[in-house]
Write a protein that holds these residues in place. Structure first.
Motif, short mmCIF file in Angstrom:
data_model
loop_
_atom_site.label_atom_id
_atom_site.label_comp_id
_atom_site.label_asym_id
_atom_site.label_seq_id
_atom_site.Cartn_x
_atom_site.Cartn_y
_atom_site.Cartn_z
N SER A 1 -54.51 13.75 6.28
CA SER A 1 -53.29 12.98 6.04
C SER A 1 -52.77 13.24 4.64
O SER A 1 -53.55 13.43 3.69
CB SER A 1 -53.56 11.48 6.23
N ARG B 1 -51.88 15.32 15.68
CA ARG B 1 -52.79 15.03 14.57
C ARG B 1 -52.70 13.55 14.19
O ARG B 1 -53.71 12.91 13.91
CB ARG B 1 -52.44 15.91 13.37
N ASP C 1 -63.66 6.99 7.55
CA ASP C 1 -62.70 7.80 8.30
C ASP C 1 -62.70 9.22 7.75
O ASP C 1 -61.91 9.56 6.87
CB ASP C 1 -61.30 7.19 8.18
N ARG D 1 -55.74 10.87 14.21
CA ARG D 1 -56.11 10.09 13.03
C ARG D 1 -56.20 8.60 13.34
O ARG D 1 -57.01 7.87 12.78
CB ARG D 1 -55.08 10.30 11.92
#
Length: 730
Positions: free
Chosen positions: A345, A161, A339, A165
């Protein structure tokens, strides 16, 4: 507008939680949804929600399409490109991001054979004799790459992940040899090169000082030199946000520059005639905030702070009033457009939630405020800490399975000290250390003193080890309920029923993991790469079989995989740890596990544990909660050494039998078959020696006759386990 942004954010969040990637053809509806938001008023709520979902879907497909093709995995490739970001590393390896511009297959005899269609950002490690790598350098490197991948374990860090990201298309290593060469330095990484130069200058001036990593982290956002002990202190005190250039620091710098520039501008009678001092101050503050956020690499907290500052400072320039909630909504919308997968996150939730709870709890006048201005400031600051402590408690426990109880006290003192003393000194030193080394060095010494004072305070608080940990990882409904409870507790006085919030917090604080029923047994084979770690759980007992590998200080399977998994399941104690044999891929994480989790008993024949552990001998037998455990091998000290001396465990419950075999090879397998063939029968087999062809002989497999065979192997491991012959036998 605020409602529309929240709807769009909900769509992005749904896309991030979707179990599998929807077909890319759905992205074709994005223009239709965008038009609907403007042309069909009644359809706007649904259209905005769909816009968020489809925008996130499109960005996700772009990232996935950029990943390394499977056909290039493991091949030797020649890549041409430049170093991106700040390199980090130690004596063992150097790690850095590399932006590939062109790729070739190494060793191809013809030009047509050498072409390889792949470009993008990759993450490389250089293990031996790594040269001095600097941002912006252009290199020709021989590398071996693999697709983005991380270990998949409940409660652990999701590296895949993280790579997603950060748009990392592949990971790999540099193949040492004469084929690697520096091709020059480009000008594209000007800001990153400045960050690197500042980081190196500060580290050089403070060489050997304990505060050096802290100063570098605050100056340019480079936290690579911070040790595990540094992070433990920050985690236990809830002050990790201080060691990154966050929204707090960007706002502080912008505020200082705003008031200084406004004062200086107002001193000129001519300048204020064509531009008001407040507007000049706002423009200067915004420029300073952009530069300081750039030094941090434009991380998520700085993006949020910049957007909010743009909204606030633009209102000053335009002489308009903007509500704080509008600024927060604009920041949310801008971050999700830039984003969308920031929602996965922890920093996204913590940064936006912190601002939101402060706005919610500080609404209206605080009753009973002292008359003195300094007392009013201190009272309000204390209330802010209360709001953040209670408001972020559900999110912190939901994300990290713990909450430091000393965090409010730590932040009550540490944040003002960092804001008023430490950060201004660090900013001044950063601005002067290159152009005026003497003055910059003197201010660096002052900032070192300020950092030492702060660290002394934090270490004393960390020694208390007051951390709230729930019984197990809570489910999403419990976290949502706790968020409602937190908002009620910190609500303004006019909101009725605030104390009811305590009840809403209880499901989160007293969450308990699902345990097997009496007589049942649960086997969990954890992903530790090329190694073995398994957890066998009954109703009220836990056994760990092997603890995985350990690679220096970087990775310890016991500390980084087993302990987080056990914590997420509500397991605070291991009743018995069996280390099958001394090989590091099985025993490396044992010490780390014992440090992190209370371990009652160790069983092994590994020499390093002699005197501490009980020996593993065939015939040992015990029963936990109606489940039978039995050691089948080795029968004596001389019954095999090395792999063949592995401790073999059989677990028998009403639902079936499990056989854990360590690294036994054909010789030990034959001995067990000869000694007691019938006892080897099991429905589940953890395949010996990771599927090596030196194990899993035909006679042994015929005796076990497993319905399920589990291979504890690393992805694309260098031994190419499991071997094709073993798969054929099975």
């Amino acid at each position: 507008m605020r409602t529309g942004i929240v709807l769009m954010a909900s769509g992005v969040l749904l896309a991030a939680q979707w179990p599998s990637m929807p077909d890319a053809a759905w992205v074709a509806f994005l223009p239709v949804c965008v038009l609907s938001t403007w042309l069909v008023p009644r359809a706007r709520p649904l259209a905005l929600f769909c816009c968020g979902f489809l925008w996130a879907l499109m960005r996700a497909h772009c990232v996935m399409l950029a990943a390394l093709p499977q056909s290039l995995e493991g091949e030797s490739l020649v890549v041409h490109g430049r170093v991106a970001g700040l390199p980090e590393g130690d004596n063992r390896r150097l790690r850095f991001d590399f932006l590939i511009l062109r790729t070739e297959r190494a060793g191809a005899s013809r030009q047509s054979d050498s072409a390889a269609e792949f470009s993008g950002r990759i993450r490389l490690a250089w293990y031996r004799d790594a040269p001095a790598i600097e941002p912006g350098q252009h290199w020709r490197l021989v590398v071996r790459l693999k697709r983005p991948r991380g270990r998949v374990n409940p409660g652990g860090f999701d590296y895949e992940r993280w790579l997603f990201r950060h748009r990392i298309a592949a990971t790999g290593y540099v193949v040492s040899g004469a084929g690697n060469r520096l091709d020059g330095t480009g000008a594209a990484a000007g800001l990153t090169r400045l960050r690197f130069a500042l980081s190196r200058a500060i580290a050089r001036r403070l060489a050997g000082r304990e505060a050096a990593p802290v100063i570098v982290a605050l100056a340019v956002g480079d936290r690579s030199a911070m040790t595990r002990e540094h992070w433990r202190t920050l985690r236990v005190t809830g002050t990790a946000h201080l060691m990154a250039i966050s929204g707090l620091h960007v706002g502080l710098v912008a505020g200082l520059v705003y008031f200084a520039a406004r004062r200086l501008w107002s001193m000129s009678g001519t300048a204020v005639l064509w531009l008001a001092a407040s507007r000049a101050g706002a423009l200067a503050a915004l420029a300073a905030a952009v530069v300081y956020a750039g030094l941090a690499g434009f991380t998520l907290p700085t993006q949020r702070a910049l957007v909010m500052l743009v909204a606030i400072l633009s209102s000053i320039v335009a002489c308009r009033h903007v509500l704080p909630t509008t600024s927060l909504a604009l920041a949310l919308g801008a971050v999700l457009v830039i984003d969308p997968f920031a929602v996965v996150s922890a920093g996204f939730w913590l940064s936006f939630a912190a601002v939101a709870v402060i706005l919610w709890g500080m609404t209206g006048r605080v009753a009973g405020e002292p008359a003195a201005p300094w007392q009013r400031v201190w009272t309000r600051w204390g209330r802010v800490q209360w709001l953040v402590a209670v408001g972020l408690l559900p999110i912190s426990i939901g994300l990290f399975l713990e909450y430091p109880l000393v965090a409010p006290l730590a932040n009550l003192v540490a944040v003002p000290w960092a804001s008023v003393v430490l950060v201004p000194l660090v900013v001044a030193a950063t601005a002067l250390v290159l152009p005026v080394p003497g003055l910059g060095g003197a201010i660096l010494e002052m900032s070192r003193w300020a950092a030492d004072v702060l660290w002394w305070f934090l270490e004393h608080l960390a020694a208390l080890e007051w951390v709230l940990r729930p019984a197990a990882q809570a489910q999403a409904p419990a976290v949502v309920a706790a968020c409602v409870g937190g908002l009620l507790l910190i609500a303004p006085r006019a909101v009725p029923g605030r104390l009811v919030g305590v009840v809403w917090l209880l499901p989160l604080l007293f969450a308990s993991g699902a345990r097997p029923s009496a007589g049942d047994v649960r086997l969990t084979l954890l992903d530790v790469g090329q190694g073995l770690a398994a957890v066998v759980r009954t109703r009220s007992h836990v056994l760990v079989y092997d603890a995985g590998p350990r690679y220096g200080e970087g990775f310890d399977a016991g500390r980084d995989v087993l302990a987080p998994y056990l914590r997420s399941q509500g397991i605070a104690r291991v009743d018995r740890l069996i280390i099958s044999h001394e090989n590091s891929d099985h025993a490396g994480g044992a010490a780390g596990l014992r440090e992190a989790v209370n371990t009652m008993e160790i069983v092994t024949n590994a020499p390093a544990w002699r005197g501490i552990a009980k020996p593993c001998r065939a015939g040992a037998h015990w029963v936990w909660d109606g489940v039978e455990f039995e050691i089948l091998h080795p029968a004596s000290d001389h019954d095999g050494r090395g792999n063949d001396g592995s401790c073999v465990l059989k677990v028998t419950g009403p639902g079936g039998r499990v056989l854990l075999t360590g690294d036994v090879e054909k010789r030990a397998e034959a001995a067990m078959v000869k000694r007691d063939r019938a006892r080897l029968r099991a429905e589940v087999l953890v395949v010996p020696h990771h599927g090596s062809r030196s194990s899993s002989g035909a006679a042994f497999l015929d005796a076990v006759r497993p319905a399920i065979a589990l291979f504890p192997v690393g992805y694309r491991n260098r031994y190419r386990f499991p071997h094709a012959q073993v798969l054929q036998r099975l």
